[in-house]
Design an enzyme around this catalytic site. Structure first.
Site, mmCIF file in Angstrom:
data_model
loop_
_atom_site.group_PDB
_atom_site.id
_atom_site.type_symbol
_atom_site.label_atom_id
_atom_site.label_comp_id
_atom_site.label_asym_id
_atom_site.label_seq_id
_atom_site.Cartn_x
_atom_site.Cartn_y
_atom_site.Cartn_z
ATOM 1 N N CYS A 97 1.062 35.253 -113.138
ATOM 2 C CA CYS A 97 0.838 36.229 -112.515
ATOM 3 C C CYS A 97 1.919 37.284 -113.104
ATOM 4 O O CYS A 97 1.533 38.772 -113.208
ATOM 5 C CB CYS A 97 0.978 36.234 -111.012
ATOM 6 S SG CYS A 97 0.073 34.722 -110.180
ATOM 7 N N ASP A 98 3.209 37.158 -113.071
ATOM 8 C CA ASP A 98 4.135 38.133 -112.988
ATOM 9 C C ASP A 98 4.849 38.162 -114.554
ATOM 10 O O ASP A 98 5.786 39.161 -114.929
ATOM 11 C CB ASP A 98 5.304 37.758 -111.977
ATOM 12 C CG ASP A 98 4.668 38.128 -110.500
ATOM 13 O OD1 ASP A 98 3.381 38.811 -110.739
ATOM 14 O OD2 ASP A 98 4.914 37.389 -109.866
ATOM 15 N N CYS A 140 5.265 32.963 -109.516
ATOM 16 C CA CYS A 140 4.080 32.512 -110.257
ATOM 17 C C CYS A 140 4.094 33.184 -111.617
ATOM 18 O O CYS A 140 4.123 34.181 -111.642
ATOM 19 C CB CYS A 140 2.708 33.178 -109.668
ATOM 20 S SG CYS A 140 1.438 33.064 -110.537
#
Ligand code: NAP
Length: 321
Positions: free
Chosen positions: A139-140, A136
């Site tokens: 997200c990261d 992701c």
């Protein structure tokens, strides 16, 4: 005969489930949407959505989900946040058993369980998940500020996310197993023009390497058989999706060879009273817009199956809609 508690249970709260829920709530069905996490599905972690009609400037996946959820809420869609342990779809009354043992019943079910990122299944991938291996970018990505990272994959997700990752990383190397990308041309053009993105073609990642601090390199195998090592601190695996179909195994529902649910164009599955919409369906294009459209079609098909027998509800003449 025993009565089902609901006319319709929608399993999953991504764009397909939320749209089905919006239609069902507006259609005054006795409907419940069951979602195990937050509503939104994969869109929730989509950095930017540029192709949803009506949002001319684009918007974040989070904002789109927020609007879809609020829209269904406006019509009073009943939602339950719980994990489903099993589904029994065979009979006239379908049952949905939650992990806490509660059993919910309905005359129709719309499956909107979606899909999840596929894995490479190579040494080091699982060991370093969360410590350098990610599925992701939204997200990261921020963890990789000024670092050199790699993306594996050549589809829309890989290229769109590689572009997104250039906001943080100093260099993004896209490693693709073939010599051409599957991604749409406009994304390809943007990626080829981006100074921070490099490509390694006809190559597979065969091992993720590192130590207890995290990933430090990848072992690559090129199509002629030779190997090399590339130094990166992060690997984003963006190679497509696998169906969230675990709950369906116990039900003899027709699926394709990839495990995606087969439907007709009315979203009807092989089991009467069971419909499917969104990424769980067997189909070629997986876009937010068609997930939403399929959710609407599935709900209308469920209504048709129910014979349009909405329960008697008191008239509310103060409502605008
Ligand atoms: P995808 O289109 O299936 O592409 C997967 C990519 O990963 C392909 O390039 C494939 O290579 C590669 N791949 C698959 N298995 C691999 C493996 N084991 N090792 C190395 N590479 C592997 O998946 P996606 O990009 O996640 O997209 C999924 C769906 O969402 C698509 O329908 C896409 O159009 C849609 N989507 C749309 C948008 C948008 O509209 N903005 C954004 C994201 C995704 P090959 O090319 O060699 O098969």
């Amino acid at each position: 005969m025993q009565q089902a508690q609901y006319q319709l249970i929608i399993v999953g709260g991504g764009p397909a489930g939320l749209t089905a829920g919006l239609y069902a709530a507006r259609g005054r069905l006795k409907v419940l949407l069951v979602e195990k996490g937050a509503t939104g599905g994969q869109v929730l972690v989509t950095d930017w959505v540029d192709n949803y009609p009506g949002f001319i400037e684009g918007l974040s996946g989070f904002d789109l989900v927020d609007k879809m959820t609020a829209h269904a809420d406006r019509f009073g869609l009943e939602k339950k946040y719980a994990t489903i342990a099993s589904l029994d779809l065979a009979g006239e009354i379908k049952s949905v058993t939650l992990e806490n043992g509660e059993v919910l019943t309905a005359s129709t079910v719309i499956l909107c369980t979606g899909a999840r990122p596929r894995k490479l299944d190579i040494p080091g991938e699982y060991e370093f998940t969360g410590r350098g291996v990610s599925y992701c970018a939204t997200c990261d990505g921020p963890f990789y500020r000024n670092q050199e990272i790699a993306v594996v994959g050549g589809g829309n997700t890989a290229i769109q996310d590689a572009l997104h990752l250039t906001k943080f990383a100093s260099k993004v190397t896209v490693i693709h197993r073939r010599g051409e990308l599957r991604a749409t041309k406009i994304l390809q053009e943007k990626a080829f023009c981006n100074q921070k993105i490099d490509f390694i073609w006809n190559t597979k990642v065969v091992e993720v390497r590192g130590d207890k601090t995290g990933v430090d390199s990848l072992l690559l195998k090129h199509h002629r058989g030779d190997e090399s090592v590339i130094k990166v601190t992060g690997l984003f695996v963006l190679i497509g999706i696998a169906p969230n179909n675990e709950l369906l195994h116990a039900n003899s529902l027709q699926t394709d060879e990839g495990g995606f649910v087969v439907t007709d164009e009315e979203m009807t599955t092989s089991i009467p009273g069971v419909f499917a919409a969104g990424d769980i369906r067997s189909k070629r294009s997986r876009q937010i817009i068609n997930a939403a459209g399929e959710g609407a079609v599935a709900e209308l098909s469920a209504e048709h199956y129910l014979g349009n027998k909405a329960p008697d509800t008191p008239l509310n003449c103060s409502e605008k809609d």
